[in-house]
Enzyme design. Structure first.
Site, mmCIF file in Angstrom:
data_model
loop_
_atom_site.group_PDB
_atom_site.id
_atom_site.type_symbol
_atom_site.label_atom_id
_atom_site.label_comp_id
_atom_site.label_asym_id
_atom_site.label_seq_id
_atom_site.Cartn_x
_atom_site.Cartn_y
_atom_site.Cartn_z
ATOM 1 N N GLU A 114 1.180 -13.431 -16.585
ATOM 2 C CA GLU A 114 1.128 -13.723 -15.447
ATOM 3 C C GLU A 114 2.292 -14.989 -14.573
ATOM 4 O O GLU A 114 1.847 -14.643 -13.883
ATOM 5 C CB GLU A 114 -0.273 -13.080 -14.324
ATOM 6 C CG GLU A 114 -0.461 -11.847 -14.640
ATOM 7 C CD GLU A 114 -1.992 -11.412 -14.411
ATOM 8 O OE1 GLU A 114 -1.980 -10.421 -13.127
ATOM 9 O OE2 GLU A 114 -3.003 -12.183 -14.449
ATOM 10 N N HIS A 118 0.760 -1.217 0.329
ATOM 11 C CA HIS A 118 -0.228 0.081 -0.007
ATOM 12 C C HIS A 118 0.936 0.931 0.186
ATOM 13 O O HIS A 118 0.322 2.368 -0.532
ATOM 14 C CB HIS A 118 -0.330 0.225 1.414
ATOM 15 C CG HIS A 118 -2.167 -0.735 1.096
ATOM 16 N ND1 HIS A 118 -2.787 -0.897 2.118
ATOM 17 C CD2 HIS A 118 -2.184 -1.083 -0.106
ATOM 18 C CE1 HIS A 118 -3.643 -1.525 1.476
ATOM 19 N NE2 HIS A 118 -4.133 -1.999 -0.109
ATOM 20 N N ARG A 162 -9.037 -4.609 -18.457
ATOM 21 C CA ARG A 162 -9.582 -5.769 -17.455
ATOM 22 C C ARG A 162 -10.786 -6.483 -16.863
ATOM 23 O O ARG A 162 -11.417 -5.688 -16.115
ATOM 24 C CB ARG A 162 -7.723 -5.959 -16.624
ATOM 25 C CG ARG A 162 -7.710 -7.351 -16.228
ATOM 26 C CD ARG A 162 -6.377 -6.651 -15.331
ATOM 27 N NE ARG A 162 -6.833 -6.240 -14.365
ATOM 28 C CZ ARG A 162 -6.071 -5.902 -12.773
ATOM 29 N NH1 ARG A 162 -4.399 -6.497 -13.002
ATOM 30 N NH2 ARG A 162 -5.909 -5.329 -11.689
ATOM 31 N N CYS A 199 1.894 -3.952 -18.438
ATOM 32 C CA CYS A 199 1.189 -2.775 -17.945
ATOM 33 C C CYS A 199 1.535 -3.019 -15.689
ATOM 34 O O CYS A 199 0.682 -2.417 -15.038
ATOM 35 C CB CYS A 199 -0.587 -2.651 -17.790
ATOM 36 S SG CYS A 199 -0.789 -4.411 -16.914
ATOM 37 N N ASN A 221 4.589 -7.776 -12.146
ATOM 38 C CA ASN A 221 4.237 -8.026 -10.623
ATOM 39 C C ASN A 221 3.950 -9.755 -10.256
ATOM 40 O O ASN A 221 4.939 -10.091 -9.506
ATOM 41 C CB ASN A 221 3.146 -6.984 -10.068
ATOM 42 C CG ASN A 221 3.017 -5.500 -9.843
ATOM 43 O OD1 ASN A 221 4.685 -4.769 -10.781
ATOM 44 N ND2 ASN A 221 2.468 -4.878 -9.519
#
Length: 548
Positions: A413, A186, A324, A484, A436
């Site tokens: 991913e 965060h 998405r 992205c 990520n």
């Protein structure tokens, strides 16, 4: 304090210098007391939790940024959880006073979250914040939060809860440095949203005495103490010159000799489009639809979804919008999905896999996207997250076509998808790489674990090699391949990604100017050369060094 250079993960670029101040400690639990009226004590605890929920919702309403508001509302939902309240009541009935019952109930939840790993493990810090706030209410004390000394400073903490960052005064807080956290924590997400230089996973920062002048480089992750005024001023001026030069550039993303790399923005709602316009984004490369689903006991209906998508499509005025489908599941639990717990949520039913159990959720969403597209005439591309096989990709494309959506792609991913990129491109229109998660699954390293941050470095050669496989497949098929994930926002990495065959980069709007400038300073041949060096490097440090 003697001169020291601490190193963490830079998650939001910028160079600043100022006195370091640490966030105040939470109130300590008092000595246990004897409970004589269980009903009254339970009511007192319930009232404290309700006050925490109300305060978080008030902060969310005041938040000027969509991302901050959504994170705060998610935290409020946790504080209002019925199972948590039941746990507090059971401990009070067992003889614990309200503060200790709340502490015990949150401790049980924390253990469960940490055991679950992934997204839930990252939320453990939020649970600590909620516990501290509830205890402070019970003790009648203000919750210690972000200092407000009346001058500019660097804020340091073990980790920052969403409520801490929601009311940051950017006229005072000039940078964030945390001891824990990762590139997708965060703190990192909110720092990028607020445009504050930030470094996470920086061991030793809490040992720096309050008031010590530090130089923070949010790009390299360097935090230096004992820096002289002249050195600090020189570093800040150099950073400011680069920022000013980058901001002056406009127009499409391209190398110095004209090789095009589309520069797109990541958004969560129509409110984010203004920032994308200000940064001269060429479109949207990631429209995160899950923000519409957060904190919902029921799935948003067809009409509500159409309205939300239509607002974004209209605001982009004909530019590309890559949307998405719902990226949620066991690691990002949504109440309306009613999913059972899983032994390893990061490897469970998430993303497109939710459609295996709840196909109507995907069907409704695709229909809503198609209707919003038809009403606006927008250039809408739809993509599915967490695709692993060609069969999954084919099924998604078929569902998109049936809904009336002409451009359908998938996210890369997991390594299996990257390795079969050429096969995927025979059935999909484009690929979008989420670096990520691709990092997490490639290195078997939880992306929320600060201790493994070195494995999640986007400069890891193995990760770049997988990106290169996708880029090569895209070139052969004549189809677009975008990035992205957070790697897209790194100005030094942008030329390398372009050299690997990536045709678009999508990022926080604030990162666009620096990435545009980085691409414009290199030729296409430079990019290919840098990409080859980075992939051949022994590790991320060498790969980063090869970029000059």
């Amino acid at each position: 304090m003697p001169d020291t250079v601490l190193t963490g993960i830079g998650v939001c670029p910028g160079v600043v210098a100022g006195p370091l101040l640490r966030i105040a400690a939470a109130p300590a639990l008092p000595a246990p007391t004897t409970v004589t009226d269980v009903v009254a004590e339970a009511a007192r605890a319930a009232a404290a939790l309700a006050e925490v929920v109300a305060e978080l919702e008030r902060r969310a309403d005041r938040a000027g940024d969509d991302t901050v508001a959504e994170v705060l509302r998610a935290e409020a939902l946790m504080a209002g959880d019925e199972e948590l309240r039941d746990g507090v009541r059971e401990l009070i009935e067992a003889g614990h006073d309200a503060p200790h019952a709340i502490d015990g109930a949150f401790a049980t939840f924390r253990e469960a979250f940490e055991a679950a790993g992934g997204y839930l493990a990252e939320r453990a810090a939020d649970l600590d914040d909620l516990r501290d706030r509830a205890v402070a209410v019970l003790l009648g004390r203000p919750m210690p939060g972000v200092p407000s000394p009346g001058h500019r400073y660097v804020l340091a903490a073990r980790d920052l809860a969403p409520a801490d960052t929601a009311d940051l005064d950017p006229n005072q807080v000039i940078a964030l440095v945390t001891e824990t956290g990762g590139p997708t924590s965060h703190t990192a997400i909110l720092a990028r949203a607020l445009g504050l230089p930030a470094v996470v996973a920086c061991p030793g920062v809490l040992a720096v005495p309050d008031g010590t002048t530090v130089l923070v480089d949010g790009a390299t992750g360097r935090v230096a103490t004992g820096v002289g005024d002249a050195e600090a001023e020189a570093a800040i001026e150099a950073s400011a010159r680069l920022t000013a030069a980058a901001s002056a550039l406009t127009g499409p993303g391209r190398t110095s000799d004209g090789y095009a790399v589309k520069l797109l923005a990541n958004v969560g709602s129509a409110k984010d489009v203004a920032a994308a316009d200000e940064a001269h984004a060429e479109g949207i490369g990631l429209f995160r639809t899950e923000l519409l689903f957060l904190d919902r006991a029921r799935e948003p209906g067809h009409g509500e979804q159409v309205a939300a998508y239509r607002d974004v499509f209209r605001a982009m005025a004909g530019r590309r919008v890559v949307i998405r489908t719902l990226d949620a599941g066991a690691d990002k639990p949504l109440p309306f999905l009613n999913q059972e717990g899983e032994p390893n949520p990061a490897l469970g039913v998430r993303g497109l896999r939710v459609a295996r159990q709840r196909p109507e959720v995907l069907t409704t969403q695709l229909a809503a996207i198609a209707e919003a597209r038809a009403e606006t005439g927008a250039d809408v591309w739809v993509m599915a997250p967490m695709v692993s096989t060609v069969a999954e990709a084919s099924a998604f494309v078929a569902a998109a076509r049936e809904a009336g959506l002409p451009r359908a792609g998938v996210m890369i991913e997991v390594p299996a998808a990257a390795l079969r990129a050429a096969d995927l491109l025979r059935v999909v229109d484009f690929l979008s790489i989420g670096t990520n998660d691709l990092s997490q699954y490639t290195f078997a390293a939880d992306r929320m674990c600060g201790a493994l941050a070195d494995l999640l470095d986007p400069w890891q050669p193995a990760l770049l090699q997988l990106v290169g496989l996708c880029g090569e497949a895209g070139r052969a098929a004549g189809k677009p391949v975008g990035v992205c994930g957070e790697a897209a926002a790194d100005p030094r990495l942008a030329p390398v990604l372009a050299g690997l065959g990536v045709t678009s980069l999508s990022m926080s709007p604030r990162a666009l100017p620096a990435v545009r400038a980085a691409l414009s300073s290199r030729t296409a041949e430079d990019c290919r050369r840098l990409a080859a060096l980075a992939v051949a490097a022994a590790g991320p440090a060498e790969a980063r060094g090869s970029a000059g």
